[in-house]
Enzyme design. Structure first.
Site, PDB file in Angstrom:
ATOM      1  N   LYS A  37      48.042  61.203  54.957  1.00 16.67           N
ATOM      2  CA  LYS A  37      47.318  61.037  53.682  1.00 16.67           C
ATOM      3  C   LYS A  37      46.085  61.925  53.672  1.00 16.67           C
ATOM      4  O   LYS A  37      45.352  61.993  54.674  1.00 16.67           O
ATOM      5  CB  LYS A  37      46.923  59.560  53.527  1.00 16.67           C
ATOM      6  CG  LYS A  37      46.232  59.227  52.214  1.00 16.67           C
ATOM      7  CD  LYS A  37      45.951  57.728  52.133  1.00 16.67           C
ATOM      8  CE  LYS A  37      45.237  57.350  50.842  1.00 16.67           C
ATOM      9  NZ  LYS A  37      45.005  55.893  50.756  1.00 16.67           N
ATOM     10  N   SER A  86      46.490  54.094  46.655  1.00 20.75           N
ATOM     11  CA  SER A  86      46.127  55.488  46.684  1.00 20.75           C
ATOM     12  C   SER A  86      46.999  56.321  47.631  1.00 20.75           C
ATOM     13  O   SER A  86      46.968  57.538  47.570  1.00 20.75           O
ATOM     14  CB  SER A  86      44.665  55.622  47.098  1.00 20.75           C
ATOM     15  OG  SER A  86      44.466  55.026  48.371  1.00 20.75           O
ATOM     16  N   SER A 120      46.291  49.795  49.006  1.00 23.25           N
ATOM     17  CA  SER A 120      46.773  51.176  48.943  1.00 23.25           C
ATOM     18  C   SER A 120      47.892  51.500  49.912  1.00 23.25           C
ATOM     19  O   SER A 120      48.424  52.617  49.882  1.00 23.25           O
ATOM     20  CB  SER A 120      45.607  52.143  49.154  1.00 23.25           C
ATOM     21  OG  SER A 120      44.795  52.188  48.006  1.00 23.25           O
TER      22      SER A 120
END
Lengths: 443, 443
Positions: free
Chosen positions: B79, B149, B173
């Site tokens: 990420k 996210s 997330s």
């Protein structure tokens, strides 16, 4: 005769700069001259680049008057576990000696954006974890410990090489060296200033803070981080001492306090009484008896989580002490023991806020005694850890002296997020506590 | 017919590599081919450099058999708020588009040291904070949200572009995108894996975790981080379900659950009963009624502390949503409100551990429903935040389907530091829950 430039505190220097008495460049040069004259004895700096310092200074001098930040001309030494974009961050570890520079830590970026000049990196113990000094000497007496892990910041500030040092504290790494070197040390409420970009040791304990020679510098530094109490703090000037209520706290382990600390605590109480304050002598409820063990359990667990990286990737670069510290509570102690301590410590925080709310400040010991005579040890943090674990703001106020006329301070404590209030108290009682020890240096 | 290489989970691929069926290079090439074929539709990647991927693969292939790490050949998407030394970390922020690479995050360094191959950076919402998708599409239906996210990691794993994605969770997330994309998502006990080197949002909530298509990959990943329960976890194989006790938990706000989630929870309970388990239907004591508000108070305060940097130094680079989020609880709410919530949330953690200790796992909703039809929104995390705040391990187990045959998962929860246990439970119930949704993709 005007004071030598390097002896000014940051706020004084800024006033002169804004008045046009001298430039940031001239001021920075005076500090660099002081470093050149003294640091071969004190060994406070890990990385310092005079050319870069003067470039930054000239850049600040070129900023038009109306556009200068609130910290314009504040010159700051950064503990070498806090990342800076222009200096490498070496952590006093062989693994990081040739590292590239990284992005500024959040604290450093905010300081720079407000006009501060980063002078260089100050020496730290290995990863700010081990208790072996980084070769820094106590400027009051080089045969004594400078404290740690923020050794270089404390010594550089005490030795007038820089007016402000950045520190980090996980047990007592701001308070203890501040006491040993006779400077102010401020550990704000936990996470009121972000620790992003400084080496993680223990996420729920690591605290970012400042060392200065004057409390008003602390206040200006805190303002740019938005440290605002809920309640309106006393006006910027001094607090009226008469009628205020203080507590002299003899914490768990008080029996270990040495004569310098015992005398400083007594003297602090007497000075406040003489000034018209009420002073209670207190001990804590028995719930706090094992607060230091709780803090230690949390630290030992959390340190093992983050140093799993070094243990996995670079074990041969770690000192024996670091390997032992990073082993944490493995080998016997259970995670449920850690969780019990983690939760119990959390439960004490609100209780301490309640106790502190009855006082202008709690006054507690900053160190076991004056700095010990040693070439290697950073000293005992047993009186500091509880305040780190309890997340309270704490300020070491210097001014007392013990054996060998060495400085020793006391710690002012308030409840969480009463930082502005505590800074006001420190600004008021600091001058009362002042002793000549810190002024004895040939400045 | 042998499965196409890119459809293998990491553990399967590793077995083949160690057996000599194919090289890491061939495997990496197969994944790169999948990316080339699919990512112009899915948009999962922020940075991907095929040449560098293949170089890493060849380097791994050259490691002699006896010296290969436990994650040899595990290919991982990171990420883009987690630092990597070979790819920039852009945080989906204009401020960081031209940043240099930084030091590996602690998690990434440990993964690499154990033989993992970092494939590239996956798309994230701005600083993993705002709820606007980064352009990533849900591979099951591009008209629907990929969640966030950790949007890119979830989509890339679901789309067979990489077997493992790294994620971070501060509210929901990891769990929410895992549910929306039909993959496993594992949020270990808070700080059991260090979050050092990933963007800080909220120090007491930010949690590092993994997304995979198979639970056994989760187990192998966790092992290198030393996730060990106090009590001996069930043997590596499966847990015997008959006789185990589970809880189906309808959390606060359950009334907001959509039909896909309601059906998944019912079906999960029925499957476990059919398999011989005891299943209690539970609600939480009233102490937990406001747990989501507590978590939100903590987040809104802590986010404002760390984003004081961007607000001070780079306000013009922040989206309107980020400015609003970073304003936190300023402008009205008091710090003492935050402290009350911070302490109250801490006090609930041990209580939740106690409740969870009565069950093999608690089963809770992972998302309000299947991924909503939207071009922009990452979806509602209201069922996730409590587990983040309570620091429990949580695993999204996919396998159910709702509207449009879209995947929806359920969350397995256990008490803190029962991560090994929970992974065993997930490995056992996962296959029971499996539904065809995830297999519907043309792989």
């Amino acid at each position: 005769m005007a004071k030598a430039l390097h002896t000014l505190c940051a706020s004084e220097a800024q006033e002169c700069i804004l008045r046009g008495d001298f430039t940031v460049e001239a001021y920075a040069q005076a500090l660099l001259d002081r470093v050149a004259a003294r640091d071969s004895e004190v060994h406070a700096w890990a990385t310092l680049d005079p050319i870069h310092v003067l470039e930054q200074a000239r850049r600040l001098d070129r900023i038009p008057k109306g556009q200068r930040g609130p910290l314009h001309g504040f010159v700051i030494g950064v503990k070498d576990v806090i990342n800076t974009k222009d200096f490498p961050t070496k952590h006093n570890s062989p693994l990081h000696q040739d590292d590239p520079t990284l992005m500024d830590a959040t604290s450093v970026a905010i300081l720079r954006a407000n006009g501060a000049l980063i002078m260089g990196k100050t020496r730290t113990t290995e990863y700010a974890v081990v208790a072996v000094t980084p070769g820094t000497k106590n400027p009051h007496d080089p045969s004594r410990s400078p404290g740690g892990s923020s050794s270089g910041s404390a010594a550089a500030v005490a030795d007038y090489q820089v007016p402000i040092g950045l520190g980090t504290q996980t047990i007592g790494s701001i308070m203890r060296p501040s006491s040993f070197n006779g400077v102010y040390g401020f550990k704000p409420t936990w996470n009121s200033i972000s620790s992003e970009g400084q080496k993680v040791t223990s996420p729920t304990l690591d605290t970012f803070g400042f060392m200065t020679r004057e409390p008003r510098d602390l206040r200006k530094l805190s303002d740019v981080f938005g440290l605002k109490d809920d309640d309106e703090a006393p006006r910027r000037g001094e607090m009226i001492i008469p009628g205020q209520k203080f507590a002299i706290l003899r914490p768990p382990m008080w029996k270990n306090a040495g004569p310098g600390t015992v005398a400083a605590m007594e003297r602090a109480g007497q000075i406040l009484r003489d000034a018209g304050a009420m002073v209670d002598e207190i001990t804590l409820p028995s719930d706090f008896d094992n607060v230091l063990e709780l803090q230690t359990d949390v630290l030992r667990h959390e340190i093992q989580v983050v140093f799993h990286r070094e243990s996995t990737c670079a074990r041969d670069t770690m000192s024996r002490e670091l390997v032992a510290a990073a082993a944490g509570i493995q080998g016997g102690t259970l995670r449920r023991t850690f969780l019990r301590s983690f939760d119990a410590l959390a439960a004490l925080r609100g209780q301490m806020d309640g106790i502190a709310s009855g006082y202008a400040a709690i006054i507690a010991p900053s160190s076991v005694d004056v700095a010990p005579v040693t070439d290697t040890w950073t000293g005992d943090p047993q009186f500091n850890g509880m305040w780190t674990g309890l997340h309270t703001p704490a300020i070491n106020v210097p001014g007392f002296a013990g054996q060998g006329d060495m400085p020793v301070g006391v710690t002012l404590v308030s409840g969480r997020y009463r930082d502005e209030h505590l800074l006001q108290v420190a600004a008021s009682v600091g001058p009362l506590f002042t002793h000549l020890a810190i002024l004895n240096l040939v400045a």
